[in-house]
Design an enzyme around this catalytic site. Structure first.
Site, PDB file in Angstrom:
ATOM      1  N   ASP A 152      26.003 -22.712 100.613  1.00 16.74           N
ATOM      2  CA  ASP A 152      24.683 -22.812  99.992  1.00 16.74           C
ATOM      3  C   ASP A 152      24.304 -24.287  99.980  1.00 16.74           C
ATOM      4  OD1 ASP A 152      26.051 -23.918  97.843  1.00 16.74           O
ATOM      5  OD2 ASP A 152      26.002 -22.085  96.641  1.00 16.74           O
ATOM      6  N   SER A 210      32.429 -25.596  89.743  1.00 13.10           N
ATOM      7  CA  SER A 210      32.241 -24.492  90.684  1.00 13.10           C
ATOM      8  C   SER A 210      33.157 -24.557  91.900  1.00 13.10           C
ATOM      9  CB  SER A 210      30.795 -24.459  91.167  1.00 13.10           C
ATOM     10  OG  SER A 210      30.481 -25.675  91.801  1.00 13.10           O
ATOM     11  N   HIS A 246      27.671 -25.957  98.062  1.00 10.87           N
ATOM     12  CA  HIS A 246      29.080 -25.606  98.219  1.00 10.87           C
ATOM     13  C   HIS A 246      29.475 -25.377  99.672  1.00 10.87           C
ATOM     14  CE1 HIS A 246      27.934 -24.419  94.093  1.00 10.87           C
ATOM     15  NE2 HIS A 246      29.029 -25.098  93.834  1.00 10.87           N
TER      16      HIS A 246
END
Ligand SMILES: *[C@@H]1O[C@H](CO)[C@@H](O)[C@H](O)[C@H]1NC(C)=O
Ligand SMILES: *[C@@H]1O[C@H](CO)[C@@H](O)[C@H](O)[C@H]1NC(C)=O
Ligand SMILES: *[C@@H]1O[C@H](CO)[C@@H](O)[C@H](O)[C@H]1NC(C)=O
Ligand SMILES: *[C@@H]1O[C@H](CO)[C@@H](O)[C@H](O)[C@H]1NC(C)=O
Ligand SMILES: *[C@@H]1O[C@H](CO)[C@@H](O)[C@H](O)[C@H]1NC(C)=O
Length: 662
Positions: free
Chosen positions: A638, A344, A641
């Site tokens: 978040d 990610s 991240h």
């Protein structure tokens, strides 16, 4: 704080004197008086020429690496909008225009949407990277001083069509002109490139530039300008870029380099004489007023007195090593493309196209992207690989491979195969239904086949030889698979699990070499014990007592050390092959940001910006969840991240490696 960040203070010191009297003292008390006097003089407009010190965004419209229309430039402007100004806020010329009562921002001439009214009150023709030496703008591929004059002529014609010749000429006569250039000629052309140094010694080069300045000012007068301020150059030996380029140990022993400052001072002295001569020669005939504006002493005062004036840091720019990044031009990098693999941290949206719970293509993700578009990037804005692609002059966003609408041209300059939730351990992707690395590689091979049929084997091979490959992976293996899911922990202790990951990583790097990669950058993993979700799941009192959990970070650090050693071994075995394979650490840079979060301008590191920030991730961070008012004050977006700002800072920490090896 850096040179550019100091504008606000510089402004107060410098420019009030411009349009009133050369002998006017610099006292701020006189502001009102000067304003009145200016009103009496009825200045109609402000026109600006020169380099980045006064370019309000013309370079947005030209093809150059010297741009500043991206974050964190403009962070202190309304809505934090990067405009192309090379600073965190307004330029000195904006302050001048405000105080003259003309306007608050001097817009760039090349903005074709400007109304006639906006054009009338003044524009900037300046272009970052420009200089009096024509070679300077040629090297940086920006608008040279002659071309800036051409634009001014074009401007006059446009205005003449609206208000007629006589009024236009009065308008120009009553306008103020500011010219600020010369620094790039020394910093980038004379002291960096070899050409001019072979032709001129330093004295002769100063004279050469002064000839250029004289001609430029004379041309302005010939075009109707009557009030001209020419800005000198700053103490160059104290510019962060100069210290970095010319210090033997640029990281630890930073101090002004007197030689360059002396050169600047001499130049400024000669400039004053030149301008006095120009003024004398034109005073009788045209009534032109040409004055010298000093920034040298004012800036030197700020630097020497930086603590008194409230600055914390002057030896580095406030934006990491941004100044240095600016000196790189496209031509230095022959990179053809960027190809990205991993998780990610570098997935720009491949997961939008697969069945998985790990998605982020909905608000508030992407809230700081253009039009607040959620793209599938797991952050509020860009990813590190986007910044790298921009830096390499390839593109501003690396798109996801699985978007089937991408043209072959878009694919060719680079694409990401990464998938949020993936990992080196083959058991990690299935936990999240993410795309395994092996499958990412298959997609790459599929792409290669398409390219071969489009442009032949030879061209394809050569294209890949000059492409950069990036891998960012491993966090999910440790943070999610090993520490949260039960299976692996029963099978392996942490040492053995690290070795398992390493073995898979090695196999993957080898497969990349096998498919033609020659420049590979491998990113390690962050201090996972500091990720908000890990803190939440592993603290006794996760709401009140939050702190990094060292036990987890240590495992990450051990893995990084092994990864780095492995990459070094691979590189050593490939020493004469022309292949570059490098490891880049993010562990220490991120920890540094966390430990010194205030210094970097953050307010919060213990939780993410989305919702409570303790657990929200993917679908839990959605449009119904409130977010923090200012993501740039948060380290995490978040619960896993980082925010775009942190990604940018990490990108800055990779710059040296990228420029040296890739
Ligand atoms: C500006 O003009 C007004 C009246 O025309 C005068 O009272 C004032 O003193 C002038 N200001 C300056 C600074 O010359
Ligand atoms: C540079 O060269 C000129 C002659 O072209 C000479 O007069 C001058 O002294 C030299 N300056 C320096 C600093 O070497
Ligand atoms: C520091 O500031 C004081 C006044 O604030 C000034 O007199 C002094 O010259 C400055 N120091 C340097 C080294 O410029
Ligand atoms: C897919 O790529 C096309 C072409 O670049 C672009 O117009 C489109 O917005 C992309 N789709 C998504 C969902 O981003
Ligand atoms: C893990 O197990 C191996 C043997 O399989 C042993 O050599 C190593 O010391 C152990 N590491 C830890 C951290 O317990």
């Amino acid at each position: 704080m850096d040179y550019y960040c100091s504008y606000r203070i510089l402004f107060s010191l410098l420019f009030f004197e411009l349009f009133v009297s050369v002998s006017c003292s610099r006292s701020l008390v006189q502001t009102q008086q000067i304003k009145d006097s200016v009103k009496n003089n009825s200045l109609t407009a402000l026109f600006v020429f020169g380099d980045s010190t006064v370019d309000s965004g013309n370079n947005n419209y030209v093809s150059t690496m010297f741009k500043a229309d991206f974050w964190p430039y403009g962070i202190d402007l309304p809505n934090h909008i990067p405009t192309g100004r090379f600073t965190d806020g307004k330029l000195t010329t904006d302050f001048v225009a405000s105080h003259l009562g003309i306007k608050d921002y001097v817009p760039p001439y090349l903005d074709k949407t400007l109304s006639v009214e906006e054009l009338m009150t003044g524009v900037s023709f300046a272009s970052a990277g420009s200089g009096y030496d024509p070679l300077t703008a040629q090297t940086t591929r920006v608008i040279n001083m002659d071309k800036q004059l051409e634009y001014f002529k074009e401007y006059k014609t446009r205005i003449e069509q609206v208000i007629g010749k006589a009024k236009m000429e009065t308008h120009i006569r009553n306008a103020a002109f500011i010219v600020s250039a010369g620094t790039n000629d020394f910093v980038f052309t004379y002291f960096t490139l070899p050409v001019r140094r072979k032709q001129y010694n330093i004295t002769d080069y100063q004279n050469y530039l002064l000839q250029g300045t004289r001609n430029f000012v004379q041309s302005l007068i010939d075009l109707g300008a009557r009030k001209i301020g020419v800005v000198g150059i700053p103490p160059m030996g104290c510019l962060p870029v100069m210290i970095t380029l010319k210090s033997e140990n640029a990281i630890f022993q930073r101090g002004c380099i007197d030689y360059y400052t002396t050169v600047a001072k001499e130049y400024n002295q000669k400039l004053q004489t030149v301008l006095q001569t120009v003024m004398k020669n034109n005073a009788a005939k045209h009534g032109a007023k040409v004055i010298y504006v000093d920034i040298h002493e004012a800036l030197l005062n700020i630097i020497h007195n930086y603590t008194n004036l409230g600055f914390v840091e002057w030896k580095r720019g406030c934006c990491g090593s941004v100044q240095q990044a600016q000196t790189k031009t496209n031509s230095r990098h022959s990179t053809t493309a960027i190809f990205v693999f991993g998780d990610s941290t570098v997935d720009p949206g491949n997961n939008n196209y697969i069945t998985t719970a790990l998605k982020s293509n909905f608000p508030p993700y992407g809230i700081n992207l253009p039009n607040h578009t959620p793209t599938g990037r797991f952050s509020n804005g860009k990813l590190p690989t986007d910044f790298i692609a921009s830096h390499l002059g390839l593109k501003d966003y690396v798109p996801p491979y699985l978007n089937k609408s991408l043209s072959i041209e878009e694919l060719m300059t680079g694409v990401s195969f990464a998938s949020a939730g993936s990992g080196y351990d083959p058991l990690t992707p299935p936990i999240n239904n993410a795309i395994p690395l092996q499958k990412q590689l298959e997609y790459f091979k599929e792409f290669k086949t398409r390219l071969v049929s489009a442009m032949g084997t030879e061209k394809t091979e050569s294209h890949f030889r000059n492409a950069v490959f990036f891998i960012s992976c491993g966090t999910n293996d440790l943070a999610e698979n090993y520490f949260i899911a039960p299976i692996r922990r029963y099978q392996y202790n942490s040492t053995d699990y690290q070795n398992l990951l390493l073995q898979n990583a090695r196999t993957f790097f080898q497969s990349l070499l096998d498919v033609g990669a020659r420049k590979i950058g491998i990113v390690g993993i962050p201090p996972i014990g500091c990720l908000p979700v890990i803190v939440t799941l592993n603290s006794k009192n996760a709401i009140l007592q939050r702190g990094c959990i060292d036990e987890y970070s240590i495992v990450a650090k051990q893995f990084n050390q092994k990864l780095e050693a492995e990459v070094k071994t691979m590189q050593n075995n490939l020493l004469h092959s022309g292949i570059k394979i490098v490891y880049s650490d993010i562990y220490e840079p991120l920890l540094d940001i966390i430990h010194n979060y205030k210094h970097f301008g953050f307010d919060e590191w213990r939780r993410g910006c989305c919702g409570s920030g303790l657990l929200e991730l993917g679908y839990l961070c959605n449009r119904h969840i409130p977010i923090c008012p200012d993501p740039s004050k948060f380290i995490f977006w978040d619960s896993i991240h980082p925010t775009e700002k942190v990604y940018y800072l990490l990108f800055i920490s990779f710059l040296d490696l990228i420029d040296k090896y890739l």
